[in-house]
Design a protein around this motif. Structure first.
Motif, PDB file in Angstrom:
ATOM      1  N   LYS A 196       0.811  -1.216   0.000  1.00 10.55           N
ATOM      2  CA  LYS A 196       0.000   0.000   0.000  1.00 10.55           C
ATOM      3  C   LYS A 196       0.843   1.265   0.000  1.00 10.55           C
ATOM      4  CE  LYS A 196      -0.605  -0.184   5.060  1.00 10.55           C
ATOM      5  NZ  LYS A 196       0.140   1.023   5.442  1.00 10.55           N
ATOM      6  N   ASN A 197       2.112   1.180   0.391  1.00 11.53           N
ATOM      7  CA  ASN A 197       2.984   2.352   0.413  1.00 11.53           C
ATOM      8  C   ASN A 197       4.066   2.326  -0.661  1.00 11.53           C
ATOM      9  OD1 ASN A 197       2.380   2.010   3.781  1.00 11.53           O
ATOM     10  ND2 ASN A 197       1.925   3.953   2.766  1.00 11.53           N
ATOM     11  N   LEU A 198       3.851   1.507  -1.695  1.00 15.85           N
ATOM     12  CA  LEU A 198       4.712   1.506  -2.876  1.00 15.85           C
ATOM     13  C   LEU A 198       3.860   1.889  -4.085  1.00 15.85           C
ATOM     14  CD1 LEU A 198       6.763  -1.785  -2.323  1.00 15.85           C
ATOM     15  CD2 LEU A 198       7.434   0.552  -1.727  1.00 15.85           C
ATOM     16  N   LEU A 199       4.405   2.716  -4.958  1.00 13.18           N
ATOM     17  CA  LEU A 199       3.654   3.157  -6.135  1.00 13.18           C
ATOM     18  C   LEU A 199       3.325   1.964  -7.030  1.00 13.18           C
ATOM     19  CD1 LEU A 199       2.585   5.627  -7.705  1.00 13.18           C
ATOM     20  CD2 LEU A 199       4.780   5.677  -8.915  1.00 13.18           C
ATOM     21  N   SER A 200       2.085   1.890  -7.466  1.00 13.28           N
ATOM     22  CA  SER A 200       1.640   0.767  -8.290  1.00 13.28           C
ATOM     23  C   SER A 200       1.966   0.993  -9.764  1.00 13.28           C
ATOM     24  CB  SER A 200       0.133   0.561  -8.144  1.00 13.28           C
ATOM     25  OG  SER A 200      -0.178   0.173  -6.826  1.00 13.28           O
ATOM     26  N   ILE A 204       6.857   4.392 -18.855  1.00 15.20           N
ATOM     27  CA  ILE A 204       6.332   3.604 -17.749  1.00 15.20           C
ATOM     28  C   ILE A 204       5.053   4.283 -17.257  1.00 15.20           C
ATOM     29  CG2 ILE A 204       6.826   2.535 -15.526  1.00 15.20           C
ATOM     30  CD1 ILE A 204       9.780   2.874 -16.089  1.00 15.20           C
ATOM     31  N   VAL A 205       4.024   3.472 -17.037  1.00 16.74           N
ATOM     32  CA  VAL A 205       2.713   4.004 -16.666  1.00 16.74           C
ATOM     33  C   VAL A 205       2.389   3.605 -15.226  1.00 16.74           C
ATOM     34  CG1 VAL A 205       0.259   4.078 -17.275  1.00 16.74           C
ATOM     35  CG2 VAL A 205       1.989   3.738 -19.067  1.00 16.74           C
ATOM     36  N   TYR A 206       2.004   4.613 -14.429  1.00 14.36           N
ATOM     37  CA  TYR A 206       1.702   4.412 -13.014  1.00 14.36           C
ATOM     38  C   TYR A 206       0.308   4.937 -12.706  1.00 14.36           C
ATOM     39  CZ  TYR A 206       6.839   4.977 -13.039  1.00 14.36           C
ATOM     40  OH  TYR A 206       8.174   4.919 -13.334  1.00 14.36           O
ATOM     41  N   ASP A 207      -0.150   4.609 -11.503  1.00 15.18           N
ATOM     42  CA  ASP A 207      -1.326   5.295 -10.973  1.00 15.18           C
ATOM     43  C   ASP A 207      -0.973   6.769 -10.785  1.00 15.18           C
ATOM     44  OD1 ASP A 207      -2.922   3.033 -10.809  1.00 15.18           O
ATOM     45  OD2 ASP A 207      -2.259   2.548  -8.775  1.00 15.18           O
ATOM     46  N   TYR A 208      -1.924   7.646 -11.049  1.00 15.52           N
ATOM     47  CA  TYR A 208      -1.710   9.084 -10.862  1.00 15.52           C
ATOM     48  C   TYR A 208      -1.862   9.441  -9.388  1.00 15.52           C
ATOM     49  CZ  TYR A 208      -2.740  14.092 -10.873  1.00 15.52           C
ATOM     50  OH  TYR A 208      -2.749  15.433 -10.592  1.00 15.52           O
ATOM     51  N   ILE A 237      16.266   6.991  -2.072  1.00 16.23           N
ATOM     52  CA  ILE A 237      15.245   7.541  -1.174  1.00 16.23           C
ATOM     53  C   ILE A 237      15.483   9.039  -1.028  1.00 16.23           C
ATOM     54  CG2 ILE A 237      14.295   7.498   1.169  1.00 16.23           C
ATOM     55  CD1 ILE A 237      13.740   4.955  -0.424  1.00 16.23           C
ATOM     56  N   LYS A 238      14.469   9.825  -1.326  1.00 22.10           N
ATOM     57  CA  LYS A 238      14.540  11.285  -1.229  1.00 22.10           C
ATOM     58  C   LYS A 238      13.118  11.838  -1.283  1.00 22.10           C
ATOM     59  CE  LYS A 238      15.291  11.514  -6.214  1.00 22.10           C
ATOM     60  NZ  LYS A 238      16.170  11.949  -7.301  1.00 22.10           N
ATOM     61  N   ALA A 239      12.985  13.152  -1.081  1.00 21.18           N
ATOM     62  CA  ALA A 239      11.647  13.755  -1.003  1.00 21.18           C
ATOM     63  C   ALA A 239      10.867  13.616  -2.307  1.00 21.18           C
ATOM     64  CB  ALA A 239      11.757  15.225  -0.612  1.00 21.18           C
ATOM     65  N   SER A 240      11.540  13.672  -3.448  1.00 24.75           N
ATOM     66  CA  SER A 240      10.820  13.559  -4.719  1.00 24.75           C
ATOM     67  C   SER A 240      10.445  12.123  -5.035  1.00 24.75           C
ATOM     68  CB  SER A 240      11.661  14.145  -5.865  1.00 24.75           C
ATOM     69  OG  SER A 240      12.875  13.442  -6.007  1.00 24.75           O
ATOM     70  N   SER A 241      10.997  11.155  -4.285  1.00 20.15           N
ATOM     71  CA  SER A 241      10.669   9.737  -4.496  1.00 20.15           C
ATOM     72  C   SER A 241       9.486   9.285  -3.647  1.00 20.15           C
ATOM     73  CB  SER A 241      11.879   8.852  -4.173  1.00 20.15           C
ATOM     74  OG  SER A 241      12.948   9.136  -5.028  1.00 20.15           O
ATOM     75  N   VAL A 242       8.951  10.181  -2.822  1.00 20.82           N
ATOM     76  CA  VAL A 242       7.765   9.867  -2.021  1.00 20.82           C
ATOM     77  C   VAL A 242       6.590  10.635  -2.605  1.00 20.82           C
ATOM     78  CG1 VAL A 242       6.694   9.980   0.259  1.00 20.82           C
ATOM     79  CG2 VAL A 242       9.138   9.465   0.056  1.00 20.82           C
ATOM     80  N   LEU A 243       5.668   9.901  -3.219  1.00 17.71           N
ATOM     81  CA  LEU A 243       4.487  10.518  -3.823  1.00 17.71           C
ATOM     82  C   LEU A 243       3.308  10.439  -2.856  1.00 17.71           C
ATOM     83  CD1 LEU A 243       4.775   9.202  -7.496  1.00 17.71           C
ATOM     84  CD2 LEU A 243       5.866  11.181  -6.417  1.00 17.71           C
ATOM     85  N   LEU A 244       2.322  11.308  -3.091  1.00 16.42           N
ATOM     86  CA  LEU A 244       1.193  11.429  -2.157  1.00 16.42           C
ATOM     87  C   LEU A 244      -0.128  11.287  -2.903  1.00 16.42           C
ATOM     88  CD1 LEU A 244       2.593  14.540  -0.231  1.00 16.42           C
ATOM     89  CD2 LEU A 244       2.752  12.138   0.457  1.00 16.42           C
ATOM     90  N   ASP A 245      -0.955  10.352  -2.436  1.00 16.64           N
ATOM     91  CA  ASP A 245      -2.243  10.141  -3.100  1.00 16.64           C
ATOM     92  C   ASP A 245      -3.265  11.183  -2.639  1.00 16.64           C
ATOM     93  OD1 ASP A 245      -3.252   9.330  -0.627  1.00 16.64           O
ATOM     94  OD2 ASP A 245      -3.394   7.208  -1.155  1.00 16.64           O
ATOM     95  N   SER A 246      -4.514  10.980  -2.984  1.00 14.68           N
ATOM     96  CA  SER A 246      -5.551  11.971  -2.676  1.00 14.68           C
ATOM     97  C   SER A 246      -5.757  12.170  -1.181  1.00 14.68           C
ATOM     98  CB  SER A 246      -6.873  11.569  -3.339  1.00 14.68           C
ATOM     99  OG  SER A 246      -7.268  10.273  -2.912  1.00 14.68           O
ATOM    100  N   ASP A 247      -5.375  11.161  -0.389  1.00 16.57           N
ATOM    101  CA  ASP A 247      -5.497  11.258   1.071  1.00 16.57           C
ATOM    102  C   ASP A 247      -4.153  11.559   1.751  1.00 16.57           C
ATOM    103  OD1 ASP A 247      -8.266  10.633   1.082  1.00 16.57           O
ATOM    104  OD2 ASP A 247      -7.770   8.509   0.815  1.00 16.57           O
ATOM    105  N   PHE A 248      -3.166  11.947   0.965  1.00 17.13           N
ATOM    106  CA  PHE A 248      -1.814  12.227   1.457  1.00 17.13           C
ATOM    107  C   PHE A 248      -1.141  10.985   2.055  1.00 17.13           C
ATOM    108  CE2 PHE A 248      -3.401  16.503   0.987  1.00 17.13           C
ATOM    109  CZ  PHE A 248      -2.286  17.244   0.617  1.00 17.13           C
ATOM    110  N   GLN A 249      -1.546   9.824   1.572  1.00 18.13           N
ATOM    111  CA  GLN A 249      -0.847   8.603   1.959  1.00 18.13           C
ATOM    112  C   GLN A 249       0.413   8.470   1.108  1.00 18.13           C
ATOM    113  OE1 GLN A 249      -1.835   6.576   4.606  1.00 18.13           O
ATOM    114  NE2 GLN A 249      -3.244   8.310   4.875  1.00 18.13           N
TER     115      GLN A 249
END
Length: 350
Positions: A94-98, A111-115, A167-179
């Motif tokens: 749940k905490n890795l980009l799909s 490469i195509v990911y969830d937005y 690992i860095k700030a730009s490598s952590v993405l945030l979904d609609s709930d800031f997860q």
């Protein structure tokens, strides 16, 4: 290269029960991605980095996607493309980009990911979202714990183990709930069974690299722990990994933070954007865990499983031991120093 045979049948599954269902992803056509992104229109561009550009898109069924388009074809770009697809194809958490899929036509590599509607942590700490003050303390704690759980999955539950290496700030993405969703697996390394480290060419981002990795090329899970420690300090303080002291001088965020912790001046470590609205005990916990993670000696760093427990407040006795570590007993020297090393093969933050 036989891309279709790279991942068997487009299926991946979680080996530790993160979700019993199989995750489907597929090969996209270039025509389909041109249509989804309005021919990679500039207005659809979400960001740009060392690898190329990322575009927002919408598929025929209305679902939103993010498309990473490599800048130029090269052997290195090809390798990073393959590594990222193979890594994301192995994992599900749940905490890795799909991963939604990929496209390899001619010299195009996409490469195509969830937005992720709230983009990256970097954009909220230092980018165009930083003035909106959307990261209250509760969200920051959830992001810290969530990203830690994602990395812990790579280190302890993926088979084989995986080192992220970027690992860095730009490598952590945030979904609609800031997860938090850990992303950017282009530099990832598979750890052979029984290996304590792998020796490799240095890749990563300036300010986040563990010293043993930057100097000797020894990559291990502990290097990710170090980078995560820097990220935690950044999340708590709002400061960048390299703190500017003037026109040319700069020092690391750890050199700035450690003397303040030694003097128990935790309030001076909090991001001014928080306006004093944070939980004091949690701030102290985050900062102390961050500095232990970023210890110069790898053997002193905790594992990511331990980090998760510490951040959640589940390991009170262990935290008490860390709080009394000799690292925090006396102020450390904070001589100004340049962090630029022109002789290394380090990719700087973009």
């Amino acid at each position: 290269m036989a891309f279709r045979s790279m991942i068997c049948c487009g299926n991946s599954f979680d080996r530790k029960g993160e979700g019993k269902k199989q995750t489907k992803w597929r090969i996209f056509s270039l025509k389909e991605l041109h249509a989804a992104t309005n021919n990679f229109n500039y207005d659809n561009k979400l960001g740009e980095g060392r690898f190329g550009s990322v575009y927002w898109g919408q598929l025929w069924d209305g679902s939103q996607i993010a498309v990473k388009r490599l800048k130029v074809w090269s052997n290195n770009a090809e390798l990073e493309f393959v590594v990222e697809i193979e890594t994301l194809g192995r994992v599900r958490h749940k905490n890795l980009l799909s991963l939604r899929g990929y496209c390899a036509e001619g010299q195009e590599r996409l490469i195509v990911y969830d937005y992720m509607p709230n983009l990256s942590l970097l954009s909220h700490l230092h980018g165009h979202h930083s003035t909106e003050c959307l990261l209250d303390w509760n969200r920051r704690m959830n992001i810290a714990i969530g990203s830690a759980e994602g990395i812990a999955y790579l280190h302890h539950h993926a088979t084989p183990r995986i080192i992220h290496r970027d690992i860095k700030a730009s490598s952590v993405l945030l979904d609609s709930d800031f997860q938090a969703k850990v992303a950017d697996f282009g530099f990832a390394k598979i750890m052979p069974d029984g290996a304590t480290h792998v020796t490799t060419r240095v890749k990563g981002s300036l300010g986040y690299l563990a010293p043993e990795y930057a100097m000797l090329g020894k990559a291990s899970e502990s290097c990710d722990v170090y980078s995560f420690g820097i990220l935690l300090l950044e999340l708590a303080s709002g400061k960048k990994p390299l703190v500017k002291l003037g026109q040319t001088a700069e020092r690391t965020i750890t050199d700035w933070a450690l003397p303040l912790v030694c003097e128990r001046k935790f309030d001076e470590l909090a991001d001014p954007q928080l306006n004093g609205k944070y939980v004091e005990e949690e701030l102290k916990r985050v900062v102390i865990v961050a500095l232990i993670c970023a210890h110069s000696q790898p053997e002193k760093r905790p594992t990511m499983l331990e980090v998760v427990g510490l951040l959640k407040g589940e390991s009170k006795e262990k935290f008490a031991v860390l709080e009394n570590d000799k690292l925090f007993k006396s102020p450390q020297p904070t001589d100004d120093r340049s962090a630029v090393d022109d002789g290394s093969d380090i990719i700087s933050e973009e």
